[in-house]
Enzyme design. Sequence first.
Site, short mmCIF file in Angstrom:
data_model
loop_
_atom_site.label_atom_id
_atom_site.label_comp_id
_atom_site.label_asym_id
_atom_site.label_seq_id
_atom_site.Cartn_x
_atom_site.Cartn_y
_atom_site.Cartn_z
N TYR A 255 -19.70 -11.04 -18.30
CA TYR A 255 -19.03 -11.99 -17.41
C TYR A 255 -19.93 -13.14 -16.98
O TYR A 255 -19.54 -13.96 -16.14
CB TYR A 255 -18.52 -11.27 -16.15
CG TYR A 255 -19.56 -10.43 -15.44
CD1 TYR A 255 -20.69 -11.00 -14.89
CD2 TYR A 255 -19.39 -9.05 -15.33
CE1 TYR A 255 -21.64 -10.23 -14.24
CE2 TYR A 255 -20.34 -8.27 -14.69
CZ TYR A 255 -21.46 -8.87 -14.14
OH TYR A 255 -22.40 -8.11 -13.49
N CYS A 256 -21.16 -13.23 -17.50
CA CYS A 256 -22.11 -14.23 -17.01
C CYS A 256 -21.65 -15.64 -17.35
O CYS A 256 -21.54 -16.01 -18.52
CB CYS A 256 -23.50 -13.98 -17.58
SG CYS A 256 -24.73 -15.14 -16.94
N SER B 109 -30.04 -7.10 -9.50
CA SER B 109 -28.62 -7.07 -9.85
C SER B 109 -28.22 -5.68 -10.33
O SER B 109 -28.67 -5.22 -11.38
CB SER B 109 -28.32 -8.11 -10.93
OG SER B 109 -28.61 -9.41 -10.46
N CYS C 237 -12.88 -17.56 6.78
CA CYS C 237 -12.76 -17.79 5.34
C CYS C 237 -13.05 -19.23 4.93
O CYS C 237 -13.80 -19.49 3.99
CB CYS C 237 -11.37 -17.39 4.88
SG CYS C 237 -11.08 -17.62 3.11
N CYS D 221 -3.76 -22.69 4.08
CA CYS D 221 -5.10 -22.36 4.58
C CYS D 221 -5.30 -22.91 6.00
O CYS D 221 -5.85 -22.22 6.86
CB CYS D 221 -6.17 -22.91 3.66
SG CYS D 221 -6.28 -22.09 2.05
N CYS E 57 -24.85 -10.11 -20.24
CA CYS E 57 -23.75 -9.61 -19.40
C CYS E 57 -22.44 -10.30 -19.75
O CYS E 57 -22.38 -11.54 -19.84
CB CYS E 57 -24.09 -9.82 -17.93
SG CYS E 57 -25.63 -9.01 -17.42
N CYS F 119 -24.61 -27.88 -7.33
CA CYS F 119 -24.45 -26.48 -6.97
C CYS F 119 -24.73 -25.65 -8.21
O CYS F 119 -24.55 -26.12 -9.35
CB CYS F 119 -23.03 -26.23 -6.46
SG CYS F 119 -22.55 -24.50 -6.25
N ASP F 120 -25.15 -24.41 -8.02
CA ASP F 120 -25.41 -23.51 -9.14
C ASP F 120 -24.16 -23.30 -9.99
O ASP F 120 -24.26 -23.06 -11.20
CB ASP F 120 -25.92 -22.17 -8.59
CG ASP F 120 -26.25 -21.18 -9.69
OD1 ASP F 120 -26.80 -21.61 -10.71
OD2 ASP F 120 -25.97 -19.98 -9.52
N CYS G 225 -32.01 -15.50 -21.02
CA CYS G 225 -31.97 -14.19 -20.40
C CYS G 225 -32.15 -13.12 -21.48
O CYS G 225 -31.73 -13.31 -22.63
CB CYS G 225 -30.65 -13.98 -19.67
SG CYS G 225 -30.58 -12.47 -18.66
#
Length: 408
Positions: free
Chosen positions: A22-23, A123, A348, A339, A20, A298-299, A16
């Site tokens: 917090y990335c 973003s 949720c 939950c 950032c 998952c990402d 990138c």
Amino acid sequence: MRVPMSLLAKPTGAACNLDCSYCFFLSKDLLWDAGKQAMSHEVLDAFVRNYLDSQPDGVVTLAWQGGEPTLRGLDFFKEAVALAESYRRPRQTVEHSIQTNGTLLDDAWGEFLAEQKFLVGISFDGPPRLHDAYRVNKAGRGSYELVRRGWDVLARHQVERNVLCTVNAANAAHPLEVYRHFRDDLGAQFLQFIPVVERVATPQLPEAEAGWVDAEGRRLLYSQTGDAATSRSVPAEQWGVFLSTIFDEWFGRDVGEVFVQHFDTALAALFGRYSLCVHAPQCGTALTVEHHGDVYSCDHYVEPGYKLGNLLSDSLTDMVTSPFQRDFGRAKADLPRQCRECDVRWACHGGCPKDRFAMTADGEPGLNVLCEGYRRFFRHATPDLRRMAALVAAGQPAAEVMLSGRPS
């Protein structure tokens, strides 16, 4: 067998041009050769062919993210579009989307994205002083002006676009300033708000707070482990207030004109439809593929233990239907009693598993660290959402809810 899924492609891996604070993804280059994070033509071909072959007839979306995907260059995406047209079956329609920081967009990009009808996410974290708190370049300078320039390029070429806003410790206390900037200053009609939760093991907090680097300046690999969160993360209560405050502004004047993902998702849940994995009863069909073809669950779980295979040698259908991935998806429904008995579970469903590292009031593990915020928002919005759902069920526009106002 063809199984509907989404596949997020990373053509430049974690590379990138921004830095950032917090990335969570920047450190993933530690998993491979950081200097060679560029999807090859061979992998691109395998990705498009394998993905289209795995998907049923109808609309299939090629989705690109990073790192920063535009670093791969315009010609790469022109090739991707051509391959999609070549490999799609007659009854498949291919759509394209890209999530970018917008800083590299120019008129050549604008012309291409408009011509190919890309949906472009940009973003933004709010107006300059809030955006620039954490979204900085490699020199530590704010990126707002460059991002705004990219947004204006898209506007000039009439590219369909939306805003993705991470909600963090800097902007969470300013919900209306953020929302009104997007609506009034940018003219944005489609908004996503994503809570920043930087999970970390308590012993690593000092390094995490320093930007995920150790005392020698070496980057640490971010992983979904630990029982603490950095100071950049959004506090749970503030997350709930942020969403609730924007909801009230939106409900009073913007229904049918501005579309906020969290609100649309909650409304759809009243009809038993779950379009966002975060609040679906189960997950496991939103995979990610890296620049070298490796596919992960998952990402948020690009980690060695969640690698499913590689596009050059394995079928996507086999990967998404593997016992490991099915168990990964079903595990989302494994909720603590707090939950299971919650009055807003319908909306949720425990939130994203990556954020479930808190303890319930009776000491049971597995509670979402943002639980207090989600519960506050969904309880706040439910009466109005039910009124909107009644209108929709009666065949009337949801926006009519604004005409009558709230009951006294």
